[in-house]
Scaffold this motif. Sequence first.
Motif, short mmCIF file in Angstrom:
data_model
loop_
_atom_site.label_atom_id
_atom_site.label_comp_id
_atom_site.label_asym_id
_atom_site.label_seq_id
_atom_site.Cartn_x
_atom_site.Cartn_y
_atom_site.Cartn_z
N GLY A 189 36.63 27.56 42.80
CA GLY A 189 37.70 27.18 41.89
C GLY A 189 37.42 25.89 41.14
N PHE A 190 36.91 24.88 41.84
CA PHE A 190 36.65 23.58 41.19
C PHE A 190 35.56 23.72 40.12
CE2 PHE A 190 38.53 22.16 45.23
CZ PHE A 190 39.53 21.34 44.74
N GLU A 191 34.52 24.51 40.43
CA GLU A 191 33.46 24.72 39.45
C GLU A 191 33.99 25.46 38.23
OE1 GLU A 191 29.53 27.55 39.19
OE2 GLU A 191 29.81 26.35 41.02
N GLY A 192 34.80 26.50 38.46
CA GLY A 192 35.39 27.24 37.34
C GLY A 192 36.31 26.38 36.51
N LEU A 193 37.07 25.50 37.16
CA LEU A 193 37.98 24.62 36.43
C LEU A 193 37.19 23.64 35.57
CD1 LEU A 193 40.88 23.70 35.90
CD2 LEU A 193 40.68 22.17 37.88
N ALA A 194 36.09 23.12 36.12
CA ALA A 194 35.26 22.20 35.34
C ALA A 194 34.66 22.89 34.12
CB ALA A 194 34.15 21.64 36.22
N GLN A 195 34.23 24.14 34.29
CA GLN A 195 33.67 24.88 33.16
C GLN A 195 34.74 25.21 32.13
OE1 GLN A 195 32.00 28.05 35.46
NE2 GLN A 195 29.97 27.10 35.60
N LEU A 196 35.95 25.50 32.58
CA LEU A 196 37.04 25.76 31.64
C LEU A 196 37.39 24.50 30.85
CD1 LEU A 196 38.85 28.07 30.75
CD2 LEU A 196 40.52 27.34 32.46
N THR A 250 38.79 40.66 30.31
CA THR A 250 39.81 40.52 31.35
C THR A 250 39.77 41.71 32.31
OG1 THR A 250 41.46 41.58 29.91
CG2 THR A 250 41.30 39.19 29.83
N VAL A 251 39.30 42.88 31.83
CA VAL A 251 39.14 44.03 32.73
C VAL A 251 38.03 43.76 33.73
CG1 VAL A 251 38.68 46.50 32.83
CG2 VAL A 251 40.00 45.56 30.92
N THR A 252 36.94 43.14 33.24
CA THR A 252 35.83 42.82 34.13
C THR A 252 36.27 41.92 35.26
OG1 THR A 252 34.31 42.99 32.26
CG2 THR A 252 33.49 41.87 34.22
N TRP A 253 37.14 40.97 34.95
CA TRP A 253 37.55 39.98 35.95
C TRP A 253 38.94 40.25 36.50
CZ3 TRP A 253 33.36 38.11 37.42
CH2 TRP A 253 32.34 37.74 36.54
N THR A 260 42.10 35.03 38.92
CA THR A 260 40.91 35.32 38.11
C THR A 260 41.27 35.96 36.79
OG1 THR A 260 39.67 35.65 40.17
CG2 THR A 260 38.66 36.44 38.14
N PHE A 261 42.26 36.85 36.80
CA PHE A 261 42.69 37.52 35.57
C PHE A 261 43.27 36.51 34.57
CE2 PHE A 261 45.90 39.62 32.96
CZ PHE A 261 45.16 40.67 32.43
N VAL A 262 44.09 35.58 35.07
CA VAL A 262 44.67 34.57 34.19
C VAL A 262 43.58 33.68 33.59
CG1 VAL A 262 46.18 32.55 34.11
CG2 VAL A 262 46.90 34.58 35.36
N VAL A 263 42.63 33.26 34.43
CA VAL A 263 41.53 32.43 33.94
C VAL A 263 40.71 33.19 32.90
CG1 VAL A 263 39.40 31.26 34.59
CG2 VAL A 263 41.43 31.02 36.01
N ALA A 264 40.49 34.48 33.15
CA ALA A 264 39.72 35.28 32.19
C ALA A 264 40.46 35.39 30.86
CB ALA A 264 39.47 36.67 32.77
N PRO A 312 28.60 24.20 25.94
CA PRO A 312 29.79 24.64 25.19
C PRO A 312 29.78 26.11 24.84
CG PRO A 312 28.99 22.54 24.35
CD PRO A 312 27.97 23.01 25.33
N VAL A 313 28.61 26.71 24.64
CA VAL A 313 28.57 28.11 24.22
C VAL A 313 28.77 29.09 25.37
CG1 VAL A 313 27.13 27.61 22.23
CG2 VAL A 313 26.05 28.19 24.40
N GLY A 314 28.56 28.66 26.61
CA GLY A 314 28.64 29.59 27.73
C GLY A 314 29.67 29.25 28.78
N ALA A 315 30.26 28.07 28.70
CA ALA A 315 31.19 27.65 29.76
C ALA A 315 32.41 28.56 29.85
CB ALA A 315 31.62 26.20 29.51
N ALA A 316 32.94 28.99 28.72
CA ALA A 316 34.14 29.84 28.73
C ALA A 316 33.88 31.17 29.42
CB ALA A 316 34.63 30.08 27.30
N PHE A 317 32.64 31.65 29.38
CA PHE A 317 32.32 32.94 30.00
C PHE A 317 31.95 32.78 31.47
CE2 PHE A 317 31.31 33.08 25.49
CZ PHE A 317 32.00 34.21 25.09
N ALA A 318 31.61 31.56 31.88
CA ALA A 318 31.23 31.32 33.27
C ALA A 318 32.43 31.00 34.16
CB ALA A 318 30.22 30.19 33.34
N ALA A 319 33.50 30.46 33.58
CA ALA A 319 34.65 30.05 34.40
C ALA A 319 35.26 31.21 35.18
CB ALA A 319 35.70 29.39 33.49
#
Length: 526
Positions: A229-236, A125-128, A134-138, A213-220
Amino acid sequence: MVAHLITLKLVLLRNGLRRSVGQLVGLIVGALYGLGILALAIAGLIGLRLAEVHLAGTILVVAGSALVVGWALSPIVVSGVDLTLDPGRFALFPIPLPKLLVGQAAAGVIGIPGACTALALAATTVTWARGPATFVVAAVSAVVALGLCVVLSRLVASAATELATSRRFREASRLLLMIPLMLLGPIIAFTARGIETNVTVFTAIAGVLAWTPVGAAFAAPAAFAAGNGFEGLAQLIIAAASLVLAAWLWSRALARALVTPASRASSGSMPAARRGLGAFGWMPATPAGAVAARSLTYWIRDPRYGAALILVPLIPVLLYFSSTQRHNSEVFLLSGPISAFLLAWSLSTDVSYDSTAFSLHLAAGVRGRDDRWGRALALMTFALPASLVITFIPFFFAGRWELLPGYLGLALGVLLSGAGLASTVSARYTVAVPLPGESPFKRAPGNRMQTLLVQLGGMICLGVLVVPEIVLVVLTAVTGAPGFGWAALGAGLALGGGLFVGGILLGGAWLDRRGPEVYASLVRAG
Protein backbone atom coordinates in the motif's frame (compact mmCIF):
# COMPACT_ATOMS: atom_id res chain seq x y z
CA MET A 1 -16.63 28.79 -21.91
CA VAL A 2 -15.63 25.14 -21.47
CA ALA A 3 -18.91 23.99 -23.00
CA HIS A 4 -18.45 26.51 -25.82
CA LEU A 5 -15.01 25.12 -26.72
CA ILE A 6 -16.35 21.58 -26.73
CA THR A 7 -19.26 22.68 -28.93
CA LEU A 8 -16.81 24.44 -31.25
CA LYS A 9 -14.79 21.24 -31.57
CA LEU A 10 -17.89 19.24 -32.46
CA VAL A 11 -19.12 21.86 -34.95
CA LEU A 12 -15.77 21.99 -36.74
CA LEU A 13 -15.67 18.21 -36.88
CA ARG A 14 -19.21 18.08 -38.30
CA ASN A 15 -18.54 20.80 -40.88
CA GLY A 16 -15.35 19.12 -42.00
CA LEU A 17 -17.18 15.88 -42.60
CA ARG A 18 -19.94 17.63 -44.55
CA ARG A 19 -17.45 19.54 -46.69
CA SER A 20 -15.18 16.64 -47.63
CA VAL A 21 -16.14 13.10 -48.53
CA GLY A 22 -12.49 12.16 -48.08
CA GLN A 23 -12.54 13.28 -44.44
CA LEU A 24 -15.71 11.30 -43.85
CA VAL A 25 -14.17 8.18 -45.35
CA GLY A 26 -10.99 8.78 -43.36
CA LEU A 27 -12.99 9.16 -40.16
CA ILE A 28 -14.87 5.93 -40.82
CA VAL A 29 -11.68 4.03 -41.61
CA GLY A 30 -9.95 5.53 -38.57
CA ALA A 31 -12.92 4.68 -36.37
CA LEU A 32 -12.96 1.08 -37.56
CA TYR A 33 -9.21 0.79 -37.05
CA GLY A 34 -9.44 2.37 -33.62
CA LEU A 35 -12.34 0.13 -32.61
CA GLY A 36 -10.38 -2.93 -33.69
CA ILE A 37 -7.34 -1.93 -31.63
CA LEU A 38 -9.62 -0.99 -28.73
CA ALA A 39 -11.39 -4.34 -28.84
CA LEU A 40 -8.06 -6.18 -28.70
CA ALA A 41 -6.87 -3.95 -25.85
CA ILE A 42 -10.02 -4.43 -23.80
CA ALA A 43 -9.95 -8.19 -24.38
CA GLY A 44 -6.33 -8.26 -23.22
CA LEU A 45 -7.10 -6.17 -20.14
CA ILE A 46 -9.97 -8.47 -19.21
CA GLY A 47 -7.69 -11.46 -19.71
CA LEU A 48 -5.06 -9.91 -17.41
CA ARG A 49 -7.68 -10.07 -14.66
CA LEU A 50 -6.81 -13.77 -14.41
CA ALA A 51 -3.03 -13.26 -14.60
CA GLU A 52 -0.66 -12.93 -11.69
CA VAL A 53 -0.36 -9.47 -10.19
CA HIS A 54 3.34 -9.18 -11.06
CA LEU A 55 2.83 -10.12 -14.74
CA ALA A 56 -0.22 -7.89 -15.16
CA GLY A 57 1.58 -4.96 -13.54
CA THR A 58 4.65 -5.36 -15.75
CA ILE A 59 2.61 -5.41 -18.96
CA LEU A 60 0.42 -2.46 -17.97
CA VAL A 61 3.33 -0.30 -16.86
CA VAL A 62 5.26 -0.81 -20.12
CA ALA A 63 2.19 -0.43 -22.35
CA GLY A 64 0.84 2.53 -20.38
CA SER A 65 4.17 4.33 -20.50
CA ALA A 66 4.25 3.89 -24.28
CA LEU A 67 0.71 5.30 -24.44
CA VAL A 68 1.65 8.44 -22.50
CA VAL A 69 4.77 9.00 -24.61
CA GLY A 70 2.71 8.55 -27.78
CA TRP A 71 0.24 11.21 -26.66
CA ALA A 72 3.10 13.57 -25.81
CA LEU A 73 4.63 13.22 -29.29
CA SER A 74 1.37 13.37 -31.23
CA PRO A 75 1.16 17.20 -31.55
CA ILE A 76 4.53 17.26 -33.34
CA VAL A 77 3.50 14.60 -35.82
CA VAL A 78 -0.02 15.89 -36.58
CA SER A 79 0.49 19.58 -35.90
CA GLY A 80 -2.03 21.87 -37.55
CA VAL A 81 -4.81 19.28 -37.77
CA ASP A 82 -6.84 20.24 -34.68
CA LEU A 83 -7.73 23.92 -35.03
CA THR A 84 -9.63 24.09 -31.72
CA LEU A 85 -6.43 23.30 -29.80
CA ASP A 86 -4.10 25.72 -31.61
CA PRO A 87 -3.01 28.23 -28.93
CA GLY A 88 -2.31 31.02 -31.43
CA ARG A 89 -5.96 31.18 -32.50
CA PHE A 90 -7.06 32.38 -29.06
CA ALA A 91 -4.63 35.31 -28.79
CA LEU A 92 -7.25 37.96 -29.70
CA PHE A 93 -9.98 36.70 -27.36
CA PRO A 94 -10.20 37.79 -23.69
CA ILE A 95 -10.68 34.25 -22.39
CA PRO A 96 -9.52 33.61 -18.79
CA LEU A 97 -6.55 31.28 -18.83
CA PRO A 98 -8.00 28.67 -16.39
CA LYS A 99 -11.17 28.29 -18.45
CA LEU A 100 -9.13 28.02 -21.65
CA LEU A 101 -7.00 25.31 -20.07
CA VAL A 102 -9.99 23.24 -18.95
CA GLY A 103 -11.78 23.77 -22.27
CA GLN A 104 -8.78 22.69 -24.33
CA ALA A 105 -8.21 19.66 -22.10
CA ALA A 106 -11.84 18.58 -22.46
CA ALA A 107 -11.78 19.17 -26.22
CA GLY A 108 -8.59 17.11 -26.46
CA VAL A 109 -10.47 13.99 -25.41
CA ILE A 110 -13.03 14.42 -28.19
CA GLY A 111 -12.12 12.36 -31.20
CA ILE A 112 -11.14 8.80 -32.03
CA PRO A 113 -7.77 8.76 -30.15
CA GLY A 114 -9.23 10.39 -27.04
CA ALA A 115 -12.30 8.17 -26.91
CA CYS A 116 -10.28 4.99 -27.46
CA THR A 117 -7.76 5.99 -24.82
CA ALA A 118 -10.47 6.83 -22.29
CA LEU A 119 -12.23 3.49 -22.84
CA ALA A 120 -8.99 1.52 -22.67
CA LEU A 121 -7.98 3.21 -19.42
CA ALA A 122 -11.45 2.58 -18.01
CA ALA A 123 -10.98 -1.11 -18.84
CA THR A 124 -7.90 -1.26 -16.60
CA THR A 125 -10.29 -1.14 -13.65
CA VAL A 126 -11.45 -4.61 -14.74
CA THR A 127 -7.87 -5.85 -14.57
CA TRP A 128 -7.53 -4.60 -11.00
CA ALA A 129 -11.02 -5.51 -9.78
CA ARG A 130 -9.40 -7.69 -7.11
CA GLY A 131 -10.77 -5.85 -4.12
CA PRO A 132 -12.54 -2.60 -3.24
CA ALA A 133 -9.37 -0.65 -2.41
CA THR A 134 -7.54 -1.83 -5.52
CA PHE A 135 -10.53 -1.00 -7.73
CA VAL A 136 -10.76 2.54 -6.34
CA VAL A 137 -7.03 3.10 -6.82
CA ALA A 138 -7.28 1.76 -10.37
CA ALA A 139 -10.15 4.16 -11.15
CA VAL A 140 -8.22 7.14 -9.75
CA SER A 141 -5.09 6.08 -11.61
CA ALA A 142 -7.02 5.80 -14.88
CA VAL A 143 -8.32 9.35 -14.48
CA VAL A 144 -4.85 10.66 -13.65
CA ALA A 145 -3.33 8.78 -16.61
CA LEU A 146 -5.93 10.19 -19.01
CA GLY A 147 -5.33 13.69 -17.69
CA LEU A 148 -1.57 13.24 -18.04
CA CYS A 149 -1.95 12.08 -21.66
CA VAL A 150 -4.06 15.09 -22.61
CA VAL A 151 -2.08 17.67 -20.64
CA LEU A 152 1.28 16.46 -21.92
CA SER A 153 0.04 16.61 -25.50
CA ARG A 154 -1.26 20.16 -24.95
CA LEU A 155 2.00 21.15 -23.23
CA VAL A 156 4.02 19.96 -26.22
CA ALA A 157 1.57 21.65 -28.62
CA SER A 158 1.90 24.99 -26.81
CA ALA A 159 5.67 24.75 -26.39
CA ALA A 160 6.20 23.77 -30.03
CA THR A 161 3.89 26.37 -31.53
CA GLU A 162 6.77 28.20 -33.20
CA LEU A 163 8.27 24.99 -34.54
CA ALA A 164 4.90 23.71 -35.72
CA THR A 165 4.59 26.63 -38.14
CA SER A 166 7.70 25.43 -39.98
CA ARG A 167 6.91 23.13 -42.88
CA ARG A 168 10.41 21.67 -42.74
CA PHE A 169 9.98 20.76 -39.06
CA ARG A 170 6.63 19.08 -39.75
CA GLU A 171 7.99 17.07 -42.64
CA ALA A 172 11.12 16.06 -40.72
CA SER A 173 9.06 14.88 -37.76
CA ARG A 174 6.85 12.82 -40.06
CA LEU A 175 9.87 11.29 -41.73
CA LEU A 176 11.26 10.32 -38.34
CA LEU A 177 7.89 8.82 -37.44
CA MET A 178 8.20 6.49 -40.42
CA ILE A 179 11.18 4.76 -38.80
CA PRO A 180 9.33 3.11 -35.89
CA LEU A 181 6.38 2.40 -38.20
CA MET A 182 8.64 0.54 -40.64
CA LEU A 183 10.24 -1.34 -37.76
CA LEU A 184 6.94 -2.08 -36.03
CA GLY A 185 6.94 -5.74 -37.06
CA PRO A 186 10.49 -6.48 -35.81
CA ILE A 187 9.87 -4.45 -32.64
CA ILE A 188 6.74 -6.43 -31.76
CA ALA A 189 8.36 -9.76 -32.61
CA PHE A 190 11.55 -9.09 -30.65
CA THR A 191 9.54 -7.75 -27.73
CA ALA A 192 7.38 -10.86 -27.63
CA ARG A 193 10.44 -13.08 -27.95
CA GLY A 194 12.23 -11.13 -25.24
CA ILE A 195 9.30 -11.52 -22.88
CA GLU A 196 9.36 -15.27 -23.49
CA THR A 197 13.11 -15.74 -23.14
CA ASN A 198 14.15 -13.03 -20.70
CA VAL A 199 11.33 -11.89 -18.49
CA THR A 200 13.73 -10.32 -16.01
CA VAL A 201 14.76 -7.61 -18.50
CA PHE A 202 11.20 -6.41 -19.02
CA THR A 203 10.54 -6.70 -15.32
CA ALA A 204 13.51 -4.43 -14.68
CA ILE A 205 12.30 -1.96 -17.33
CA ALA A 206 8.84 -1.92 -15.80
CA GLY A 207 10.39 -1.45 -12.36
CA VAL A 208 12.16 1.70 -13.54
CA LEU A 209 9.15 3.07 -15.41
CA ALA A 210 6.96 2.49 -12.35
CA TRP A 211 8.70 5.38 -10.59
CA THR A 212 8.64 7.79 -13.52
CA PRO A 213 5.86 10.24 -14.45
CA VAL A 214 4.87 8.17 -17.49
CA GLY A 215 4.45 4.87 -15.64
CA ALA A 216 3.63 5.65 -12.03
CA ALA A 217 -0.13 5.85 -12.59
CA PHE A 218 -0.13 2.34 -14.07
CA ALA A 219 2.06 0.86 -11.32
CA ALA A 220 0.04 2.09 -8.32
CA PRO A 221 -2.87 -0.39 -8.71
CA ALA A 222 -0.42 -3.29 -9.06
CA ALA A 223 1.32 -2.28 -5.87
CA PHE A 224 -1.98 -2.15 -3.98
CA ALA A 225 -3.02 -5.51 -5.43
CA ALA A 226 0.28 -7.01 -4.24
CA GLY A 227 -0.28 -5.67 -0.72
CA ASN A 228 2.29 -2.85 -0.96
CA GLY A 229 0.00 0.00 0.00
CA PHE A 230 2.72 2.52 0.88
CA GLU A 231 4.55 1.87 -2.40
CA GLY A 232 1.32 2.24 -4.39
CA LEU A 233 0.46 5.45 -2.56
CA ALA A 234 3.90 6.89 -3.32
CA GLN A 235 3.50 6.03 -7.01
CA LEU A 236 0.03 7.58 -7.08
CA ILE A 237 1.46 10.75 -5.53
CA ILE A 238 4.18 10.82 -8.20
CA ALA A 239 1.56 10.49 -10.94
CA ALA A 240 -0.66 13.20 -9.46
CA ALA A 241 2.29 15.54 -8.90
CA SER A 242 3.42 14.97 -12.49
CA LEU A 243 -0.06 15.90 -13.70
CA VAL A 244 -0.06 19.08 -11.61
CA LEU A 245 3.44 20.03 -12.78
CA ALA A 246 2.56 19.36 -16.43
CA ALA A 247 -0.61 21.45 -16.08
CA TRP A 248 1.37 24.32 -14.56
CA LEU A 249 3.99 24.17 -17.33
CA TRP A 250 1.21 24.04 -19.89
CA SER A 251 -0.41 27.13 -18.41
CA ARG A 252 2.89 29.01 -18.63
CA ALA A 253 3.54 27.85 -22.20
CA LEU A 254 -0.02 28.66 -23.22
CA ALA A 255 0.17 32.11 -21.64
CA ARG A 256 3.38 32.82 -23.54
CA ALA A 257 1.88 31.52 -26.80
CA LEU A 258 -1.16 33.78 -26.33
CA VAL A 259 1.02 36.84 -25.78
CA THR A 260 3.46 36.14 -28.62
CA PRO A 261 1.69 33.88 -31.14
CA ALA A 262 3.76 32.37 -33.90
CA SER A 263 3.46 34.00 -37.30
CA ARG A 264 1.61 31.88 -39.82
CA ALA A 265 3.38 33.63 -42.59
CA SER A 266 6.69 32.18 -41.52
CA SER A 267 5.80 28.77 -42.91
CA GLY A 268 5.77 30.09 -46.43
CA SER A 269 8.47 32.73 -46.18
CA MET A 270 11.95 32.39 -47.52
CA PRO A 271 14.48 30.79 -45.16
CA ALA A 272 17.01 32.95 -43.41
CA ALA A 273 20.19 33.70 -45.28
CA ARG A 274 22.93 31.13 -44.83
CA ARG A 275 26.64 31.76 -44.82
CA GLY A 276 28.86 30.17 -47.41
CA LEU A 277 28.16 28.52 -50.72
CA GLY A 278 27.53 25.02 -49.43
CA ALA A 279 28.20 22.35 -52.04
CA PHE A 280 28.84 25.07 -54.64
CA GLY A 281 31.99 25.99 -52.73
CA TRP A 282 33.73 22.64 -53.07
CA MET A 283 32.25 21.05 -56.18
CA PRO A 284 34.28 21.50 -59.43
CA ALA A 285 33.70 24.83 -61.18
CA THR A 286 32.29 23.14 -64.28
CA PRO A 287 28.76 22.75 -65.67
CA ALA A 288 28.61 19.19 -64.33
CA GLY A 289 29.94 20.38 -60.96
CA ALA A 290 27.30 23.11 -60.76
CA VAL A 291 24.55 20.57 -61.51
CA ALA A 292 26.03 18.23 -58.89
CA ALA A 293 26.09 21.00 -56.27
CA ARG A 294 22.50 21.94 -57.05
CA SER A 295 21.34 18.30 -56.90
CA LEU A 296 23.22 17.60 -53.68
CA THR A 297 21.60 20.65 -52.09
CA TYR A 298 18.21 19.21 -52.97
CA TRP A 299 19.17 15.79 -51.59
CA ILE A 300 19.94 17.45 -48.28
CA ARG A 301 17.15 20.02 -48.00
CA ASP A 302 14.16 18.66 -49.93
CA PRO A 303 12.05 16.34 -47.72
CA ARG A 304 10.78 14.50 -50.80
CA TYR A 305 14.23 13.00 -51.25
CA GLY A 306 14.39 12.03 -47.60
CA ALA A 307 11.07 10.20 -47.83
CA ALA A 308 12.40 8.17 -50.75
CA LEU A 309 15.65 7.18 -48.97
CA ILE A 310 14.58 6.77 -45.36
CA LEU A 311 14.21 3.02 -45.87
CA VAL A 312 17.86 2.57 -46.90
CA PRO A 313 19.52 2.57 -43.44
CA LEU A 314 16.73 0.32 -42.14
CA ILE A 315 17.38 -2.42 -44.70
CA PRO A 316 19.96 -4.30 -42.54
CA VAL A 317 17.57 -4.26 -39.57
CA LEU A 318 14.63 -5.58 -41.58
CA LEU A 319 16.70 -8.27 -43.30
CA TYR A 320 18.30 -9.32 -40.03
CA PHE A 321 14.83 -9.84 -38.59
CA SER A 322 13.81 -11.78 -41.70
CA SER A 323 16.93 -13.96 -41.54
CA THR A 324 16.36 -14.82 -37.89
CA GLN A 325 12.74 -15.74 -38.63
CA ARG A 326 13.75 -17.99 -41.54
CA HIS A 327 17.04 -19.16 -39.95
CA ASN A 328 18.79 -18.21 -43.20
CA SER A 329 21.74 -15.81 -43.03
CA GLU A 330 21.83 -15.46 -46.83
CA VAL A 331 18.91 -13.05 -46.63
CA PHE A 332 20.85 -10.80 -44.23
CA LEU A 333 23.83 -10.74 -46.59
CA LEU A 334 21.68 -9.11 -49.29
CA SER A 335 21.53 -5.84 -47.31
CA GLY A 336 24.22 -4.22 -49.44
CA PRO A 337 22.83 -5.07 -52.91
CA ILE A 338 19.26 -4.13 -51.95
CA SER A 339 20.36 -0.81 -50.44
CA ALA A 340 22.48 -0.13 -53.53
CA PHE A 341 19.44 -0.72 -55.72
CA LEU A 342 17.27 1.72 -53.73
CA LEU A 343 19.97 4.37 -53.85
CA ALA A 344 20.73 3.94 -57.55
CA TRP A 345 17.13 3.82 -58.71
CA SER A 346 16.24 6.96 -56.73
CA LEU A 347 18.13 8.83 -59.47
CA SER A 348 15.31 8.00 -61.88
CA THR A 349 13.03 10.55 -60.18
CA ASP A 350 15.57 13.39 -60.01
CA VAL A 351 14.35 15.25 -63.09
CA SER A 352 10.73 14.72 -62.05
CA TYR A 353 11.47 16.32 -58.67
CA ASP A 354 12.86 19.36 -60.50
CA SER A 355 9.44 20.01 -62.04
CA THR A 356 9.39 23.32 -63.96
CA ALA A 357 12.78 24.30 -62.50
CA PHE A 358 14.25 22.00 -65.16
CA SER A 359 13.76 24.96 -67.52
CA LEU A 360 16.90 26.50 -65.96
CA HIS A 361 19.00 23.76 -67.53
CA LEU A 362 17.41 24.29 -70.94
CA ALA A 363 17.65 28.09 -70.78
CA ALA A 364 21.31 27.96 -69.69
CA GLY A 365 22.20 25.55 -72.48
CA VAL A 366 23.47 22.82 -70.17
CA ARG A 367 24.50 19.82 -72.26
CA GLY A 368 22.70 16.60 -71.52
CA ARG A 369 26.00 14.89 -70.72
CA ASP A 370 26.84 17.49 -68.07
CA ASP A 371 23.33 17.19 -66.60
CA ARG A 372 23.67 13.40 -66.32
CA TRP A 373 27.20 13.55 -64.90
CA GLY A 374 26.26 16.18 -62.34
CA ARG A 375 23.22 14.31 -61.00
CA ALA A 376 25.13 11.01 -60.87
CA LEU A 377 28.07 12.65 -59.09
CA ALA A 378 25.75 14.12 -56.44
CA LEU A 379 24.25 10.69 -55.82
CA MET A 380 27.60 8.91 -55.64
CA THR A 381 28.97 11.29 -52.99
CA PHE A 382 26.80 9.53 -50.40
CA ALA A 383 25.47 6.42 -52.16
CA LEU A 384 28.88 4.82 -52.73
CA PRO A 385 30.11 5.00 -49.11
CA ALA A 386 26.64 4.07 -47.81
CA SER A 387 26.52 0.98 -50.02
CA LEU A 388 29.99 -0.12 -48.93
CA VAL A 389 29.21 0.30 -45.23
CA ILE A 390 25.86 -1.48 -45.45
CA THR A 391 27.48 -4.34 -47.41
CA PHE A 392 30.06 -4.86 -44.65
CA ILE A 393 27.57 -4.74 -41.75
CA PRO A 394 26.04 -8.25 -42.16
CA PHE A 395 29.45 -9.90 -42.26
CA PHE A 396 30.39 -8.49 -38.85
CA PHE A 397 27.40 -10.37 -37.41
CA ALA A 398 27.09 -13.43 -39.64
CA GLY A 399 30.75 -14.03 -40.43
CA ARG A 400 31.26 -15.89 -43.72
CA TRP A 401 33.93 -13.46 -44.82
CA GLU A 402 34.77 -15.67 -47.79
CA LEU A 403 31.56 -14.42 -49.44
CA LEU A 404 32.35 -10.72 -48.92
CA PRO A 405 34.13 -10.07 -52.26
CA GLY A 406 31.21 -11.52 -54.21
CA TYR A 407 28.53 -9.56 -52.38
CA LEU A 408 30.67 -6.43 -52.55
CA GLY A 409 30.94 -6.85 -56.29
CA LEU A 410 27.20 -7.42 -56.57
CA ALA A 411 26.46 -4.26 -54.55
CA LEU A 412 28.85 -2.17 -56.64
CA GLY A 413 27.46 -3.65 -59.85
CA VAL A 414 23.89 -2.86 -58.80
CA LEU A 415 24.82 0.68 -57.74
CA LEU A 416 26.82 1.58 -60.85
CA SER A 417 24.62 -0.23 -63.37
CA GLY A 418 21.49 1.09 -61.69
CA ALA A 419 22.75 4.67 -61.72
CA GLY A 420 23.61 4.38 -65.41
CA LEU A 421 20.20 2.88 -66.23
CA ALA A 422 18.39 5.51 -64.15
CA SER A 423 20.32 8.25 -65.95
CA THR A 424 19.01 6.88 -69.23
CA VAL A 425 15.44 6.28 -68.09
CA SER A 426 15.00 9.71 -66.49
CA ALA A 427 16.09 11.35 -69.75
CA ARG A 428 13.28 9.60 -71.61
CA TYR A 429 10.42 9.30 -69.09
CA THR A 430 9.13 11.36 -66.19
CA VAL A 431 7.24 9.85 -63.28
CA ALA A 432 4.49 11.12 -60.97
CA VAL A 433 5.98 12.67 -57.82
CA PRO A 434 4.80 15.31 -55.32
CA LEU A 435 5.38 18.83 -56.59
CA PRO A 436 8.05 21.11 -55.06
CA GLY A 437 6.93 22.48 -51.70
CA GLU A 438 4.30 19.77 -51.23
CA SER A 439 4.37 17.11 -48.57
CA PRO A 440 6.34 13.99 -49.60
CA PHE A 441 3.34 11.98 -48.38
CA LYS A 442 0.87 13.68 -50.71
CA ARG A 443 -0.57 11.57 -53.49
CA ALA A 444 1.45 12.41 -56.56
CA PRO A 445 -0.35 13.95 -59.56
CA GLY A 446 0.18 12.75 -63.11
CA ASN A 447 0.03 9.50 -65.03
CA ARG A 448 0.48 6.87 -62.34
CA MET A 449 0.15 3.98 -64.80
CA GLN A 450 3.18 5.25 -66.74
CA THR A 451 5.04 5.65 -63.47
CA LEU A 452 4.28 2.06 -62.51
CA LEU A 453 5.34 0.71 -65.90
CA VAL A 454 8.57 2.75 -65.91
CA GLN A 455 9.52 1.62 -62.42
CA LEU A 456 8.68 -2.03 -63.09
CA GLY A 457 10.43 -2.05 -66.45
CA GLY A 458 13.52 -0.41 -64.96
CA MET A 459 13.75 -3.02 -62.20
CA ILE A 460 13.53 -5.85 -64.73
CA CYS A 461 16.20 -4.27 -66.94
CA LEU A 462 18.52 -3.77 -63.99
CA GLY A 463 18.06 -7.39 -62.98
CA VAL A 464 19.17 -8.43 -66.46
CA LEU A 465 22.19 -6.12 -66.40
CA VAL A 466 23.57 -7.59 -63.17
CA VAL A 467 23.04 -11.25 -64.13
CA PRO A 468 26.83 -11.88 -64.42
CA GLU A 469 27.44 -10.69 -60.86
CA ILE A 470 24.46 -12.69 -59.56
CA VAL A 471 25.69 -15.88 -61.24
CA LEU A 472 29.21 -15.46 -59.84
CA VAL A 473 27.89 -14.87 -56.31
CA VAL A 474 25.72 -17.99 -56.54
CA LEU A 475 28.72 -20.03 -57.74
CA THR A 476 30.76 -18.73 -54.82
CA ALA A 477 28.10 -19.79 -52.32
CA VAL A 478 27.59 -23.21 -53.94
CA THR A 479 31.19 -24.23 -54.66
CA GLY A 480 32.97 -22.32 -51.91
CA ALA A 481 35.67 -21.34 -54.42
CA PRO A 482 36.91 -17.81 -53.58
CA GLY A 483 37.87 -17.18 -57.21
CA PHE A 484 34.24 -16.72 -58.21
CA GLY A 485 33.81 -14.07 -55.50
CA TRP A 486 36.79 -12.07 -56.69
CA ALA A 487 35.55 -12.44 -60.26
CA ALA A 488 32.19 -11.01 -59.11
CA LEU A 489 34.02 -8.06 -57.57
CA GLY A 490 35.89 -7.45 -60.81
CA ALA A 491 32.71 -7.77 -62.84
CA GLY A 492 30.91 -5.34 -60.59
CA LEU A 493 33.63 -2.75 -61.02
CA ALA A 494 34.29 -3.28 -64.73
CA LEU A 495 30.84 -4.12 -66.06
CA GLY A 496 29.08 -1.79 -63.62
CA GLY A 497 31.51 1.02 -64.39
CA GLY A 498 31.05 0.56 -68.12
CA LEU A 499 27.27 0.58 -67.85
CA PHE A 500 27.49 3.61 -65.57
CA VAL A 501 29.47 5.64 -68.12
CA GLY A 502 27.45 4.30 -71.05
CA GLY A 503 24.13 5.10 -69.37
CA ILE A 504 25.24 8.67 -68.65
CA LEU A 505 26.41 9.24 -72.23
CA LEU A 506 23.27 7.69 -73.73
CA GLY A 507 21.03 9.58 -71.31
CA GLY A 508 22.86 12.80 -72.11
CA ALA A 509 22.35 12.26 -75.85
CA TRP A 510 18.65 11.57 -75.32
CA LEU A 511 18.32 14.64 -73.14
CA ASP A 512 19.93 16.83 -75.82
CA ARG A 513 17.36 15.63 -78.33
CA ARG A 514 14.33 15.44 -76.04
CA GLY A 515 14.92 18.27 -73.56
CA PRO A 516 11.85 20.32 -74.64
CA GLU A 517 9.63 17.22 -74.58
CA VAL A 518 10.82 16.33 -71.07
CA TYR A 519 10.10 19.86 -69.91
CA ALA A 520 6.63 19.75 -71.51
CA SER A 521 5.80 16.58 -69.60
CA LEU A 522 6.94 18.23 -66.36
CA VAL A 523 4.75 21.27 -67.05
CA ARG A 524 1.72 19.04 -67.65
CA ALA A 525 2.40 17.22 -64.37
CA GLY A 526 2.64 20.53 -62.49
